[in-house]
Design a protein around this motif. Structure first.
Motif, PDB file in Angstrom:
ATOM      1  N   ALA A   1       0.835  -1.198   0.000  1.00  0.00           N
ATOM      2  CA  ALA A   1       0.000   0.000   0.000  1.00  0.00           C
ATOM      3  C   ALA A   1       0.870   1.249   0.000  1.00  0.00           C
ATOM      4  O   ALA A   1       1.985   1.258   0.533  1.00  0.00           O
ATOM      5  N   THR A   2       0.357   2.297  -0.597  1.00  0.00           N
ATOM      6  CA  THR A   2       1.049   3.581  -0.578  1.00  0.00           C
ATOM      7  C   THR A   2       0.819   4.260   0.771  1.00  0.00           C
ATOM      8  O   THR A   2       0.018   3.803   1.595  1.00  0.00           O
ATOM      9  N   LYS A   3       1.507   5.374   0.973  1.00  0.00           N
ATOM     10  CA  LYS A   3       1.369   6.089   2.240  1.00  0.00           C
ATOM     11  C   LYS A   3      -0.054   6.595   2.428  1.00  0.00           C
ATOM     12  O   LYS A   3      -0.630   6.460   3.510  1.00  0.00           O
ATOM     13  N   TRP A   4      -0.640   7.189   1.380  1.00  0.00           N
ATOM     14  CA  TRP A   4      -1.994   7.708   1.514  1.00  0.00           C
ATOM     15  C   TRP A   4      -2.994   6.571   1.694  1.00  0.00           C
ATOM     16  O   TRP A   4      -3.952   6.704   2.460  1.00  0.00           O
ATOM     17  N   GLN A   5      -2.825   5.446   0.987  1.00  0.00           N
ATOM     18  CA  GLN A   5      -3.721   4.307   1.182  1.00  0.00           C
ATOM     19  C   GLN A   5      -3.639   3.788   2.618  1.00  0.00           C
ATOM     20  O   GLN A   5      -4.657   3.421   3.208  1.00  0.00           O
ATOM     21  N   THR A   6      -2.439   3.782   3.164  1.00  0.00           N
ATOM     22  CA  THR A   6      -2.264   3.343   4.550  1.00  0.00           C
ATOM     23  C   THR A   6      -2.985   4.278   5.511  1.00  0.00           C
ATOM     24  O   THR A   6      -3.683   3.836   6.436  1.00  0.00           O
ATOM     25  N   ILE A   7      -2.848   5.572   5.275  1.00  0.00           N
ATOM     26  CA  ILE A   7      -3.502   6.547   6.154  1.00  0.00           C
ATOM     27  C   ILE A   7      -5.020   6.446   6.029  1.00  0.00           C
ATOM     28  O   ILE A   7      -5.747   6.420   7.036  1.00  0.00           O
ATOM     29  N   TRP A   8      -5.513   6.387   4.793  1.00  0.00           N
ATOM     30  CA  TRP A   8      -6.954   6.433   4.549  1.00  0.00           C
ATOM     31  C   TRP A   8      -7.665   5.154   4.992  1.00  0.00           C
ATOM     32  O   TRP A   8      -8.772   5.210   5.545  1.00  0.00           O
ATOM     33  N   ARG A   9      -7.032   3.999   4.738  1.00  0.00           N
ATOM     34  CA  ARG A   9      -7.712   2.731   4.972  1.00  0.00           C
ATOM     35  C   ARG A   9      -7.342   2.049   6.287  1.00  0.00           C
ATOM     36  O   ARG A   9      -8.063   1.141   6.729  1.00  0.00           O
ATOM     37  N   GLN A  10      -6.244   2.455   6.908  1.00  0.00           N
ATOM     38  CA  GLN A  10      -5.812   1.788   8.131  1.00  0.00           C
ATOM     39  C   GLN A  10      -5.718   2.740   9.325  1.00  0.00           C
ATOM     40  O   GLN A  10      -6.302   2.479  10.371  1.00  0.00           O
ATOM     41  N   VAL A  11      -5.012   3.847   9.135  1.00  0.00           N
ATOM     42  CA  VAL A  11      -4.755   4.743  10.272  1.00  0.00           C
ATOM     43  C   VAL A  11      -6.025   5.483  10.689  1.00  0.00           C
ATOM     44  O   VAL A  11      -6.390   5.488  11.869  1.00  0.00           O
ATOM     45  N   LEU A  12      -6.694   6.120   9.719  1.00  0.00           N
ATOM     46  CA  LEU A  12      -7.875   6.907  10.068  1.00  0.00           C
ATOM     47  C   LEU A  12      -9.002   6.064  10.676  1.00  0.00           C
ATOM     48  O   LEU A  12      -9.607   6.481  11.676  1.00  0.00           O
ATOM     49  N   PRO A  13      -9.351   4.884  10.109  1.00  0.00           N
ATOM     50  CA  PRO A  13     -10.390   4.079  10.781  1.00  0.00           C
ATOM     51  C   PRO A  13     -10.028   3.700  12.212  1.00  0.00           C
ATOM     52  O   PRO A  13     -10.901   3.669  13.080  1.00  0.00           O
ATOM     53  N   ALA A  14      -8.746   3.446  12.450  1.00  0.00           N
ATOM     54  CA  ALA A  14      -8.335   3.112  13.811  1.00  0.00           C
ATOM     55  C   ALA A  14      -8.373   4.323  14.737  1.00  0.00           C
ATOM     56  O   ALA A  14      -8.537   4.179  15.955  1.00  0.00           O
ATOM     57  N   ALA A  15      -8.223   5.510  14.172  1.00  0.00           N
ATOM     58  CA  ALA A  15      -8.197   6.736  14.980  1.00  0.00           C
ATOM     59  C   ALA A  15      -9.563   7.393  15.112  1.00  0.00           C
ATOM     60  O   ALA A  15      -9.678   8.412  15.804  1.00  0.00           O
ATOM     61  N   VAL A  16     -10.593   6.858  14.450  1.00  0.00           N
ATOM     62  CA  VAL A  16     -11.920   7.490  14.463  1.00  0.00           C
ATOM     63  C   VAL A  16     -12.462   7.705  15.876  1.00  0.00           C
ATOM     64  O   VAL A  16     -13.010   8.778  16.163  1.00  0.00           O
ATOM     65  N   PRO A  17     -12.365   6.741  16.821  1.00  0.00           N
ATOM     66  CA  PRO A  17     -12.924   7.006  18.159  1.00  0.00           C
ATOM     67  C   PRO A  17     -12.347   8.253  18.812  1.00  0.00           C
ATOM     68  O   PRO A  17     -13.090   9.092  19.335  1.00  0.00           O
ATOM     69  N   GLY A  18     -11.029   8.401  18.789  1.00  0.00           N
ATOM     70  CA  GLY A  18     -10.414   9.576  19.398  1.00  0.00           C
ATOM     71  C   GLY A  18     -10.736  10.854  18.662  1.00  0.00           C
ATOM     72  O   GLY A  18     -10.990  11.902  19.280  1.00  0.00           O
ATOM     73  N   ILE A  19     -10.737  10.795  17.322  1.00  0.00           N
ATOM     74  CA  ILE A  19     -11.050  11.984  16.530  1.00  0.00           C
ATOM     75  C   ILE A  19     -12.491  12.413  16.761  1.00  0.00           C
ATOM     76  O   ILE A  19     -12.779  13.607  16.961  1.00  0.00           O
ATOM     77  N   ALA A  20     -13.414  11.466  16.742  1.00  0.00           N
ATOM     78  CA  ALA A  20     -14.829  11.804  16.936  1.00  0.00           C
ATOM     79  C   ALA A  20     -15.075  12.365  18.327  1.00  0.00           C
ATOM     80  O   ALA A  20     -15.813  13.349  18.492  1.00  0.00           O
TER      81      ALA A  20
END
Length: 299
Positions: free
Chosen positions: A192-211
Motif C-alpha cells: 500500500a502507498t502512504k496515503w492508502q495506509t492513512i486512509w484505509r488503516q490509520v484513520l479508521p483506527a483513529a476514528v474514536p479519538g477523533i470523533a
C-alpha cells in the motif's frame, strides 16, 4: 544472636517504608474520591435547582415560540435553537475537515526538523490557550468589518471555528499518534502507498479519538457566549435564521438576555433555557461516547 538481630532490624526497616507508602496511597485515593464526590454533589445541586426553577416553562412553547420582551409567560427560544443549529452546523463544516487534515499533515508528513513545522506546532499550542473574547475581537475587526460579512451566521461560524480548531487538531493528532506503528508497517509490507495506509488503516483506527475530540470541541462552541456578544448575537431575533448571511442569535446569548431582565418570569424562562442547552450538549457528548464505543468494539 547479633547477626540474627541485625537481619531482623534490616527487615523491619524495609517493611516500614512499604507500609507508609501503602498508607499514603490509600489516603490519596480517598482524597480523590472526596474531591469527585464534592464536585458531583455541587453539580447535582445545580442541576436540581435549574430544573426546579425552570419546570413551569419546560413546555412546548419554549421550543416553538419566539422570544418576547413583553410576554415572558409565552416566550420561547425557537430562533435561538435554530440559530444554534445553523452556527454549530457550519462550525463543523469549516472546522472538522481542516482540523483532521492538519493533524494528518503534522503527524504523517511534516518534517519536525523544519522550522516552519515547529512554528506551526507552537502556534497551535498557543492558540488553544487564547481566551475566547480575543477571538471575538478578532472576528469583529477582521471578519465582520474588513471582510464585510457583518453580524451574520457565517461570521459567527468562522470565529467559533477558529476558536475550537486547535482543540480538534490536538485531539486528532493524539488519536493518530495512538495508532500502533505495526499497522502502518503491515500495510506498507502489503504494497500500500502512504496515503492508502492513512486512509484505509490509520484513520479508521483513529476514528474514536477523533470523533470524541471533535464533538467535545463542538460542545464547547455551542456553549460559547463571549465572542458572540461582539458579533451581533445579542440582537433581538423573532424570526428563523435562513442562511449564511442571516442575522441570528444562539441559546447562550438568549439565556444571557433573559437573565438580564428584572422580572421573575424571565428568570424562570432563563432556567428553562439552561435545561434545553444542557440537553443539547449532553446529547452531543453522548453521541461522542456512542461513536467511540462502537468503533472500539469493531477493532
Amino acid at each position: 544472636m547479633s547477626a540474627t538481630a541485625t537481619r531482623a532490624r534490616g527487615a523491619t526497616a524495609r517493611t516500614l517504608p512499604a507500609k507508609r507508602v501503602r498508607w499514603a496511597d490509600e489516603l490519596f485515593a480517598w482524597a480523590l474520591r472526596l474531591c469527585v464526590g464534592v464536585a458531583m454533589l455541587f453539580l447535582a445541586a445545580l442541576l436540581v435547582y435549574v430544573v426546579v426553577r425552570g419546570w413551569p416553562r419546560l413546555d412546548g412553547d419554549l421550543v416553538t415560540a419566539y422570544t418576547s420582551v413583553i410576554r415572558p409567560e409565552t416566550a420561547g427560544a425557537r430562533a435561538a435553537i435554530i440559530g444554534t443549529v445553523w452556527v454549530i452546523g457550519f462550525v463543523a463544516l469549516f472546522c472538522l475537515p481542516t482540523g483532521v487534515l492538519a493533524a494528518i499533515y503534522l503527524e504523517e508528513y511534516a518534517d519536525r526538523e523544519r522550522w516552519w513545522n515547529r512554528l506551526l506546532e507552537l502556534n497551535i499550542a498557543n492558540l488553544a490557550a487564547v481566551p475566547s473574547i480575543v477571538f471575538g475581537i478578532l472576528g469583529l475587526g477582521f471578519v465582520a468589518r474588513m471582510l464585510g460579512l457583518g453580524f451574520t451566521v457565517i461570521t459567527a461560524s468562522i470565529v467559533l471555528s477558529l476558536l475550537v480548531l486547535p482543540i480538534v487538531i490536538i485531539a486528532a493528532r493524539e488519536a493518530i499518534r495512538a495508532v500502533p506503528g505495526s499497522i502502518r508497517e503491515a500495510s506498507y509490507g502489503l504494497g500500500a502507498t502512504k496515503w492508502q495506509t492513512i486512509w484505509r488503516q490509520v484513520l479508521p483506527a483513529a476514528v474514536p479519538g477523533i470523533a470524541t475530540g471533535s464533538i467535545l470541541a463542538l460542545s464547547r462552541a455551542a456553549g460559547e457566549a463571549a465572542p458572540l456578544l461582539l458579533l451581533g448575537g445579542l440582537s433581538f431575533i423573532s424570526f428563523d435564521p435562513d442562511g449564511l448571511f442571516s442575522r441570528y442569535t444562539v441559546l447562550p446569548i438568549q439565556i444571557f438576555g433573559w437573565i438580564s431582565q428584572s422580572r421573575e418570569e424571565f428568570q424562570t424562562l432563563a432556567s428553562a433555557g439552561i435545561v434545553v442547552m444542557l440537553i443539547v450538549i449532553l446529547a452531543m457528548n453522548s453521541t461522542a461516547i456512542f461513536i467511540r464505543n462502537r468503533y472500539q468494539n469493531r477493532r
